[in-house]
Design an enzyme around this catalytic site. Structure first.
Site, PDB file in Angstrom:
ATOM      1  N   TYR A  30       0.811  -1.230   0.000  1.00  0.00           N
ATOM      2  CA  TYR A  30       0.000   0.000   0.000  1.00  0.00           C
ATOM      3  C   TYR A  30       0.832   1.262   0.000  1.00  0.00           C
ATOM      4  CZ  TYR A  30      -2.764  -3.348   2.919  1.00  0.00           C
ATOM      5  OH  TYR A  30      -3.375  -4.430   3.469  1.00  0.00           O
ATOM      6  N   CYS A  33      15.035 -10.242  -1.943  1.00  0.00           N
ATOM      7  CA  CYS A  33      15.455 -10.109  -3.334  1.00  0.00           C
ATOM      8  C   CYS A  33      14.352  -9.465  -4.143  1.00  0.00           C
ATOM      9  CB  CYS A  33      15.828 -11.463  -3.887  1.00  0.00           C
ATOM     10  SG  CYS A  33      17.146 -12.196  -2.926  1.00  0.00           S
TER      11      CYS A  33
END
Ligand SMILES: *Cc1c(COP(=O)(O)O)cnc(C)c1O
Length: 445
Positions: free
Chosen positions: A339, A366
């Site tokens: 968000y 990653c």
């Protein structure tokens, strides 16, 4: 920004619940979720009291479990006399396993499986909030099978667009949740529910969105909901006894966030409610709510150990950026990625230092995995402890094993004591569900 019992001690370290967080990091490892228990209990009491004092009829506060639920949390909610909003079979199971009284549980969900509905019926949960016509009919049939008359509310969509992030808006008409009022479907559902012998329709429910930093959307929703109660009375002759206005009150993620206090919020909600009840000549129904974030977000702080720092030259302003890496990230707090959520933080072992350097805090996954972009933090060094504030809601609850990270420890701190309430997962825990079928058993020679 210091929240709850947070303070800076003589060593210049952040302290929470009388515990030096640098000691906590050393003792329990990082990432570490720290919950300020005194602050949490105070929030629960104050929220409850704010409404009980201002509303003329009974008020019920259901803590929205999805914000943060572990067994210890269920115990605190029970001890403080709140009720519990669960939204899945897993949350229900946790609540029941912790001994929470089923009559104080409300069950939510836009797709409750048959198994979840049966579990709720068998446990005898106090309320089920019906989300759609399909569920209405199925629940009546299942209740008949188990010989129960199940108290229910119907979730309706008031058609309010709260101005919050699009992924946490739920009150507008274009949503998967609830039944629309404006096109007449909600009234139709009420009519059906009243006719079903194994459902006891107590009232209506709405939840309009989350992290709302003012009360305007709640006021608008209350007006629509009271008008709808009046319409129900007019067309069916029934005055429903309960109104549930969901959750949604916002919290301080940054010092400049100024959500209403519980008392201000209760002032507005209760005054608005009384005004419209009078206008439509309705007796005050029971008022129920389901705050999640507002009760727990600020009570949580996550500690990380700072790792390598990297300064990169960029063509845009300001010409360079400094990336400070920490030993967690989107597996313990996915909200920045989900968000664009914002957070503030401090270097906990130099909590008093001037914040004269702007850095970007990056997680170790990653992925881009940025936790806080461009924060004035001051000096940082490898091994420092970073404390990210207001992580008590939707952090541990949304944690994953992404990159095969074990989920982190949660401690409750109070009066100088720290207790583990969620044990860090081990590397072997990560293998626990893995299975090797026979054809994969052979190793290459
Ligand atoms: C998520 C949710 C809540 C809690 O929302 P907060 O913004 O955390 O207060 C309450 N009720 C329902 C139905 C929800 O889906």
């Amino acid at each position: 920004m210091l929240l709850g019992t947070q303070c800076v001690n003589d060593a210049g370290h952040l302290e929470i619940g009388g515990c030096d967080v640098v000691d906590l990091a050393r003792r329990f490892g990082t990432p570490l979720y720290v919950v300020d228990e005194a602050f949490l209990r105070d929030n629960l009491r104050r929220y409850k009291q704010a409404f009980a004092e201002r509303y003329p009829a009974e008020t019920t506060v259901y803590y929205a479990a999805k914000a943060f639920l572990i067994t210890a949390m269920v115990r605190v909610i029970d001890q403080e006399g709140l009720s519990l909003d669960v939204a899945s079979g897993g949350e229900l199971h946790t609540a029941l396993a912790a001994g929470f009284p089923p009559e104080r549980i409300i069950l939510h969900g836009n797709y409750k499986s048959e198994g979840e509905l049966r579990a709720a019926l068998e446990a005898g949960v106090g309320r089920i909030v019906v989300d759609n016509f399909f569920e209405l009919r199925r629940l009546n049939a299942l209740a008949a099978e188990t010989g129960r008359v199940q108290p229910v509310l119907i979730r309706v969509t008031p058609g309010i667009d709260p101005h919050t992030h699009r992924r946490i808006r739920t009150g507008q008409e274009d949503t998967k949740f609830g039944i629309n009022i404006s096109d007449g479907s909600a009234l139709e559902a009420i009519g059906e529910a009243l006719d079903f012998p194994n459902l006891n329709l107590l009232g209506i429910h709405c939840h309009i969105g989350s992290q709302l930093l003012d009360s305007k959307s709640h006021e608008d929703a209350i007006e629509v909901m009271v008008a709808f109660l009046a319409q129900i009375r007019e067309t069916t002759g029934r005055a429903l006894e309960e109104l549930n206005i969901g959750g949604g009150l916002g919290v301080r993620y940054l010092p400049e966030h100024k959500p209403p206090t519980y008392e201000e919020f209760a002032d507005t909600v209760c005054a608005t409610l009384k005004r419209f009840l009078k206008q439509y000549d309705l007796e005050p129904p029971r008022l129920s709510q389901e705050p999640g974030r507002a009760l727990v977000a600020e009570t949580g702080t996550t500690l990380y150990t700072i790792g390598p720092t990297k300064r990169v030259n960029i063509t845009e302003d300001p010409g360079s950026r400094t990336y400070v890496s920490v030993d967690g990230g989107m597996s313990d707090n996915p909200r920045p990625q989900l968000y664009d959520a914002v957070y503030t933080a401090m270097v906990a072992n130099r909590a008093g230092q001037p914040r004269d350097q702007v850095v970007t805090v990056a997680g170790k996954h990653c992925e881009t995995d940025l936790m806080i972009t461009d924060i004035a933090l001051g000096d940082t060094d490898i091994g420092d402890i970073l404390a990210v504030q207001s992580t008590g809601a939707y952090n541990h609850a949304m944690a994953s094993n992404y990159n095969r990270f074990p989920r982190s420890t949660v401690v409750f701190v109070r009066d100088g004591e720290a207790d583990v309430v969620y044990e860090r997962e081990t590397l072997d825990d990560l293998l626990r569900q893995d299975r090797i079928p026979a054809r994969l058993a052979a190793r290459a020679s």
